[in-house]
Design a protein around this motif. Structure first.
Motif, PDB file in Angstrom:
ATOM      1  N   PHE A  95       4.562  17.524   1.077  1.00  0.00           N
ATOM      2  CA  PHE A  95       3.396  16.648   1.095  1.00  0.00           C
ATOM      3  C   PHE A  95       2.154  17.423   0.733  1.00  0.00           C
ATOM      4  N   ILE A  99      -0.446  16.903  -2.415  1.00  0.00           N
ATOM      5  CA  ILE A  99      -1.906  16.817  -2.324  1.00  0.00           C
ATOM      6  C   ILE A  99      -2.543  17.795  -3.309  1.00  0.00           C
ATOM      7  N   LEU A 270     -15.587  -4.581   0.009  1.00  0.00           N
ATOM      8  CA  LEU A 270     -14.516  -4.378   0.985  1.00  0.00           C
ATOM      9  C   LEU A 270     -13.145  -4.782   0.495  1.00  0.00           C
ATOM     10  N   LEU A 276      -6.382  -1.367   2.873  1.00  0.00           N
ATOM     11  CA  LEU A 276      -6.335  -0.277   3.831  1.00  0.00           C
ATOM     12  C   LEU A 276      -6.002  -0.780   5.222  1.00  0.00           C
ATOM     13  N   ILE A 279      -2.453  -1.594   5.649  1.00  0.00           N
ATOM     14  CA  ILE A 279      -1.602  -0.410   5.874  1.00  0.00           C
ATOM     15  C   ILE A 279      -1.533  -0.126   7.365  1.00  0.00           C
ATOM     16  N   PHE A 280      -2.729  -0.114   7.970  1.00  0.00           N
ATOM     17  CA  PHE A 280      -2.814   0.093   9.403  1.00  0.00           C
ATOM     18  C   PHE A 280      -1.939  -0.861  10.180  1.00  0.00           C
ATOM     19  N   LEU A 283       1.853  -0.494   9.722  1.00  0.00           N
ATOM     20  CA  LEU A 283       2.427   0.703  10.327  1.00  0.00           C
ATOM     21  C   LEU A 283       2.395   0.646  11.840  1.00  0.00           C
TER      22      LEU A 283
ATOM     23  N   ILE B  66      -4.835  13.329   7.085  1.00  0.00           N
ATOM     24  CA  ILE B  66      -5.811  13.534   6.032  1.00  0.00           C
ATOM     25  C   ILE B  66      -6.982  12.616   6.298  1.00  0.00           C
ATOM     26  N   ALA B 121       0.856  10.011   7.396  1.00  0.00           N
ATOM     27  CA  ALA B 121      -0.022  10.412   6.300  1.00  0.00           C
ATOM     28  C   ALA B 121      -0.718   9.186   5.729  1.00  0.00           C
ATOM     29  N   LEU B 122       0.040   8.097   5.565  1.00  0.00           N
ATOM     30  CA  LEU B 122      -0.552   6.882   5.008  1.00  0.00           C
ATOM     31  C   LEU B 122      -1.633   6.326   5.918  1.00  0.00           C
ATOM     32  N   LEU B 125      -4.629   8.414   5.661  1.00  0.00           N
ATOM     33  CA  LEU B 125      -5.224   8.183   4.349  1.00  0.00           C
ATOM     34  C   LEU B 125      -6.109   6.939   4.426  1.00  0.00           C
ATOM     35  N   ALA B 126      -5.550   5.894   5.045  1.00  0.00           N
ATOM     36  CA  ALA B 126      -6.313   4.663   5.170  1.00  0.00           C
ATOM     37  C   ALA B 126      -7.612   4.907   5.932  1.00  0.00           C
ATOM     38  N   VAL B 127      -7.531   5.676   7.010  1.00  0.00           N
ATOM     39  CA  VAL B 127      -8.741   5.985   7.781  1.00  0.00           C
ATOM     40  C   VAL B 127      -9.769   6.694   6.910  1.00  0.00           C
ATOM     41  N   VAL B 129     -10.193   6.721   3.689  1.00  0.00           N
ATOM     42  CA  VAL B 129     -10.802   5.932   2.624  1.00  0.00           C
ATOM     43  C   VAL B 129     -11.618   4.783   3.207  1.00  0.00           C
ATOM     44  N   LEU B 130     -11.173   4.275   4.333  1.00  0.00           N
ATOM     45  CA  LEU B 130     -11.859   3.149   4.959  1.00  0.00           C
ATOM     46  C   LEU B 130     -13.244   3.551   5.445  1.00  0.00           C
ATOM     47  N   THR B 133     -16.090   3.419   3.012  1.00  0.00           N
ATOM     48  CA  THR B 133     -16.248   2.021   2.628  1.00  0.00           C
ATOM     49  C   THR B 133     -17.014   1.270   3.707  1.00  0.00           C
ATOM     50  N   LEU B 259     -12.472  11.291   1.368  1.00  0.00           N
ATOM     51  CA  LEU B 259     -11.105  11.790   1.412  1.00  0.00           C
ATOM     52  C   LEU B 259     -11.018  13.222   0.902  1.00  0.00           C
ATOM     53  N   LEU B 260     -11.833  13.507  -0.096  1.00  0.00           N
ATOM     54  CA  LEU B 260     -11.808  14.854  -0.671  1.00  0.00           C
ATOM     55  C   LEU B 260     -12.054  15.895   0.418  1.00  0.00           C
ATOM     56  N   ILE B 263      -9.016  16.623   2.295  1.00  0.00           N
ATOM     57  CA  ILE B 263      -8.113  17.436   1.481  1.00  0.00           C
ATOM     58  C   ILE B 263      -8.549  18.888   1.488  1.00  0.00           C
ATOM     59  N   LEU B 266      -7.639  20.548   4.634  1.00  0.00           N
ATOM     60  CA  LEU B 266      -6.203  20.815   4.646  1.00  0.00           C
ATOM     61  C   LEU B 266      -5.875  22.045   3.806  1.00  0.00           C
TER      62      LEU B 266
END
Lengths: 299, 343, 232
Positions: A95, A99, A270, A276, A279-280, A283, B66, B121-122, B125-127, B129-130, B133, B259-260, B263, B266
């Motif tokens: 992973f 990245i 939005l 997004l 996804i939350f 999951l 992430i 990870a997903l 990721l959502a967190v 990017v969210l 926003t 997000l960058l 990364i 990480l």
């Protein structure tokens, strides 16, 4: 009513693009147990290659095919070299490497094609203002129809590959039980590389279609598409190709409907958040998605 | 690569010399270098703190995240809002940010607990990017000032510190940021070290290596994971506060708020050495050094080198770090620190 | 047929198999007995090439100790793993087809043959293999291995978890295959009695070493060995 139909038509096309990329994610996850974080950026890079080849005079259709071949080699090559070696030493490291690829491909593309306003990408389909079909009052542009058809054809081909060919059976066997696959003589290495190759290839097509719709390509082309695709793969089930397609289309249509009917609340800002948040929710409530199996995930 | 016997003379010599060099280096920078260099180090400290916080969750507990850029942003925005809109003095914003981030971190970690691997990870990721926003959302404008972010986070009275005397103006602020950053870094390091070396720390590693076994051994998995995530979030938020204090600005596009940022944290952590205390420090220093070196190349050099490095958007350091990461994962998964093994 | 010499395998500091040597003669059924952890499964894996190993494994005059699993399957060795290793998501028929992956010729007659030998598999041929019972999955695993037309079959604890009736059926099939087709079999079993009934020669393993070997009758008749290693 026309508005609803309009959103559905457009949504199906966008959804098909998300589904293509999501299929790539699913193929890799099912076949290797890993999530390819760089799926979007690989697609973006291939799209630029397609643009470049087209710039050099090759007709767009052939450029796209070459780009897809390039994608296959890029994906398979990456797996055979970097991913495989790292996977042996530390599964979590894959992973991290994906990245790094995400960053690296993005940076590389920004370096090579560095015009900040982006580049104009032609569409594969007729794209003049009058190129549309009127159905029940809604306009369905040719290019959107084209995108949907091409995407569906490719998904169909993939389905045939998996269900009717010997190699497809081999790929499914590795996904089902990698140890036993080795025992019957399936060349696991080839299968793994092919999984990544196919995924990158689908990504390349996805990117070309996006470029055609947008008209403009920049290195950030595929990032939001990647998010949508991740949402689709998650919703459908990370190991269910059928789920990825259905979920992709659902998200595509849903996004258009949400943005269209509730612009005050959601609107353009939005739109991505809908994906997004989904996804939350998925999951947290049912990690295996709508159609996925409850198999234990590898990292 | 280098094998050193623990407790031997060589080991001690290295530690002592290392410590002395470190201290000398630390004092040298703010007193002898130009302001720009000092500023770079200050932001380097910020990065190291963030990487250390991520290390707690990823390096030690083995949970992929992430999404830490969101906590960085929470820290940064908390400080900005409190100082500009409510007149707080900078010192207390650290505490506020830490608490808020801890709560948010725990809230996020609770439901996300049983998720692992690619799924986790997903979610993170959502967190990641969210968060930006949300910051841009018009409905939250009253709080976050939307896309333009919050600027003019000023605090005129720089405290008078005994040794440094009075600090004035831009140079003064840079030096202040440097020492403040160093202070927070040391605090973070001490906290991390305390956690890792304690029983809690061992249970973290147990969770990382084999959760079922850890549970059987009596580790309260749920509580441990959540609390550690919360602590990690607050430490990351501290870094965010530092960033706001030294630059006076925080925006949704800020380098480490997106997000960058996650990364980069990480990358630094892994290149330095995940799961080690000094790893993030080494990684952060390497990044700062790379950033320094390559930034100059872009504008001056001609020819191939100029072509390769002469670009506007991102620092070449990120690309190089990305490549370095691949190399490290292939040949030295334990990071740079792992190259020197003590046994 | 296969001549193993000084085979060794270590996992870190633990030695699973230590310098063992044995032979499987052509057309013979050889038994590998011993308690858990004796190194039987490891030995099988070493032969089929699924783990790295050291020593020499002479098959058909070549040393296959450094060959890949794929090429070993191609040369005619098939491994039925412990726990059956079913491809649960694939159908029964797909399991059979993938068993013949290395073959380039037509496999329809083989599929027919195994359906005749194991009629229950034919009944369920389009069912998801994971939904089959333990006994049926074991039959499937053996049929799958046989699809590649091997000359040597490695069978790892086929009776594990199976009802006695099914086990008898299975062993009858193995015996008849051995007699009619000349299939050589290396059989790992914890159930010593079963193995002693079908094998001609038997090796006893304990903690990675061969502690005894001999014809099935000799071992079965040896009181001392029975008491010490086979539970009386």
């Amino acid at each position: 009513m026309e508005r609803l139909l309009q959103y559905v038509f457009d949504g199906l096309s966008f959804g098909a693009i998300y589904a293509l990329l999501a299929l790539g994610l699913v193929v890799v996850f099912r076949g290797t147990g890993h999530l390819n974080f760089a799926q979007g950026e690989m697609a973006m890079f291939c799209t630029f290659i397609i643009w470049q080849i087209n710039e050099w005079g090759v007709p767009l259709v052939f450029a796209v095919l070459i780009g897809m071949l390039f994608g296959f080699l890029l994906g398979a090559g990456t797996e055979a070299t970097v991913i495989r070696s790292v996977a042996k030493k530390s599964p979590g490291g894959v992973f991290v490497v994906s990245i790094a690829l995400f960053l690296g491909l993005n940076s590389l593309a920004s370096m090579i094609w560095d015009r900040s306003e982006g580049y104009t990408m032609k569409s594969l389909f007729p794209n003049k203002p009058e190129d549309f079909v009127r159905i029940l009052g809604a306009e369905w542009r040719y290019k959107y129809i084209g995108v949907l058809i091409v995407a569906l054809i490719l998904m169909g081909l993939l389905f045939l590959l998996f269900s009717k060919t010997k190699f497809g059976l081999a790929m499914r066997s590795v996904a089902s039980n990698p140890e036993s696959a080795r025992l019957v003589g399936v060349p696991s290495g080839l299968v793994l590389a092919a999984s990544w190759g196919i995924a990158a290839s689908m990504g390349a097509l996805s990117g070309a279609l996006v470029g055609g719709i947008n008209g403009q390509i920049t290195p950030s082309l595929m990032f939001s598409v990647f998010i949508y695709a991740s949402a689709a793969a998650t919703l459908g089930g990370l190991d269910s190709p059928g789920g990825a397609v259905i979920a992709g289309l659902l998200i595509g249509v849903g996004e258009q409907l949400a943005a269209g009917f509730a612009p005050g609340w959601i609107g353009q800002d939005l739109k991505l958040s809908v994906a997004l948040i989904s996804i939350f929710v998925v999951l947290l409530v049912k990690p295996s998605g709508l159609f996925g199996s409850l198999k234990v995930e590898r990292v | 690569m280098l094998n050193i016997k623990e407790g031997s003379v060589t080991h001690w010599a290295i530690r002592v010399v290392g410590a002395l060099l470190l201290v000398a280096f630390i004092v040298y920078i703010p007193t002898q270098s130009e302001t720009a260099r000092i500023g770079q180090f200050a932001s380097g400290f910020t990065l190291i703190i963030a990487a250390m916080s991520l290390n707690l969750v990823l390096g030690y507990t083995g949970q992929i995240s992430i999404g830490h850029s969101a906590f960085f942003g929470i820290g940064g925005y908390t400080a900005a809002i409190l100082i500009r809109d409510h007149g707080w003095s900078p010192g207390y914003t650290f505490y506020a940010a830490a608490v808020i981030a801890f709560v948010v971190g725990c809230l996020i970690a609770l439901p996300v607990l049983r998720i692992r691997g690619a799924y986790l990870a997903l979610v993170t990721l959502a967190v990641a990017v969210l968060f930006p926003t949300l910051l841009r959302w018009r409905k939250l404008d009253w709080l976050t000032s939307g896309a333009q972010g919050i600027d003019s986070v000023k605090y005129d009275e720089l405290p008078v510190w005994p040794i440094l005397g009075e600090l004035k103006g831009r140079d003064g602020r840079a030096v202040f940021a440097y020492w403040l950053g160093l202070l927070v870094l040391v605090v973070t390091f001490v906290i991390c070290r305390g956690l890792v070396k304690s029983r809690v720390g061992r249970s973290l590693v147990a969770i990382r290596d084999n959760e079922t076994a850890a549970a059987v051994m009596g580790v309260n998995i749920t509580r441990t994971k959540v609390v550690i995530f919360g602590i990690s979030a607050s430490l990351c938020a501290l870094a965010g506060v530092l960033s706001t204090l030294s630059s006076g600005v925080v925006t949704p596009d800020g380098q480490y708020v997106t997000l960058l940022g996650s990364i980069i944290f990480l990358l630094i952590m892994v290149v330095g050495g995940a799961g080690t205390l000094s790893g993030p420090i080494v990684g952060g220093l390497v990044y700062v050094w790379l950033d320094n070196t390559t930034r100059g190349i872009g504008t001056d050099s001609k020819g191939i080198v100029g072509y390769i490095f002469g670009w506007t958007n991102q620092s070449p350091a990120t690309l190089i770090l990305g490549l370095a990461l691949i190399v490290i994962m292939l040949f030295a998964p334990t990071g740079l620190v792992g190259l020197i093994r003590t046994y | 047929m296969i001549d193993v010499n000084n085979l060794s395998k270590r996992y870190g500091r633990h030695t699973a198999v230590s310098d063992i040597s044995f032979k499987v003669g052509k057309g013979k059924i050889i038994g590998f007995l011993g308690p858990n952890g004796a190194g039987k499964t490891t030995t099988m894996r070493a032969i089929s090439g699924t783990i790295p190993r050291s020593g020499s494994v002479m098959y058909d005059g070549h040393d296959i100790v450094s060959q890949s699993a794929e090429s070993i399957v191609r040369s005619g060795i098939a491994h039925v793993p412990q726990g059956r290793g079913t491809f649960s998501e694939l159908t029964v028929e797909e399991n059979l087809r993938i068993g013949a992956y290395v073959r380039k010729d037509s496999i329809e007659s083989d599929i027919e043959r195994w359906y005749k030998t194991f009629p229950r598999l034919e009944e369920r041929k389009n069912q998801r293999a994971g939904s089959l019972s333990g006994g049926e999955q074991q039959m499937l695993a053996i049929a799958r291995a046989l699809m590649s037309r091997p000359r040597l079959l490695l069978c790892d604890e086929p009776s594990l978890g199976l009802a006695p009736l099914i086990t008898q059926e299975l062993f009858a099939v193995l015996k008849s295959l051995n007699q009619q087709d000349g299939l050589s079999v290396l059989l790992v079993e914890q159930n010593a009695n079963l193995a002693l009934k079908v094998a001609s020669k038997v090796y006893l393993l304990e903690t990675g070493q061969v502690v005894a070997s001999g014809t099935a009758e000799a071992i079965a008749g040896d009181e001392r060995i029975r008491k010490a290693y086979l539970g009386g």
